[in-house]
Design a protein around this motif. Structure first.
Motif: not given
Length: 137
Positions: A28-45
């Motif tokens: 979240l900190v490194n993204s520089g933007k707001a992320l959804s649960l789905a966005d995070l799921e793609m990061q941690f498959e």
């Protein structure tokens, strides 16, 4: 932020610094933007959705992130400032880019205090501006 810095921040906010919470917060900190649960799921498959969701809820309860409804149908999570208590005075405008889909906190633009009719009170407000960000212009 380094993992060590994140672990200290989690501990200061009374959040147990597990490996998964550290990774989610760092993302979240490194993204520089707001992320959804789905966005995070793609990061941690390989991580269960419920694990990521519980981390986000823990962060939200301890004023580390705030939820943003940017009109896309998915709640996104943005990192709070260190002194944020997510009360009405911490509310600010969010910008949603209609080209790239980024949602950004605009902390320099606080939501003005609203004068509601007698008998009405509020503790949450959303102010979303949609348009094109400088990266997409």
């Amino acid at each position: 932020m380094t993992n060590n810095e994140i672990e200290k921040k989690l501990a200061l906010k009374n959040v147990k610094p597990t490996a998964m919470r550290t990774l989610v917060y760092k993302t979240l900190v490194n993204s520089g933007k707001a992320l959804s649960l789905a966005d995070l799921e793609m990061q941690f498959e390989k991580v269960e959705r419920s694990t990521i969701y519980r981390a986000l809820k823990s962060f939200e309860e301890n004023f580390m992130v705030h939820p943003v409804d940017d009109g896309t149908g998915a709640v996104k999570y943005a990192v709070c400032d260190d002194d944020c208590t997510c009360n009405i005075h911490d509310l600010h405008v969010h910008f949603y880019c209609t080209r790239c889909g980024r949602t950004r906190c605009m902390k320099e633009l606080p939501i003005p205090e609203m004068k509601l009719p007698a008998g009405y009170t509020y503790d949450k407000a959303q102010f979303i501006i949609q348009g094109v960000c400088p990266r997409c212009d």
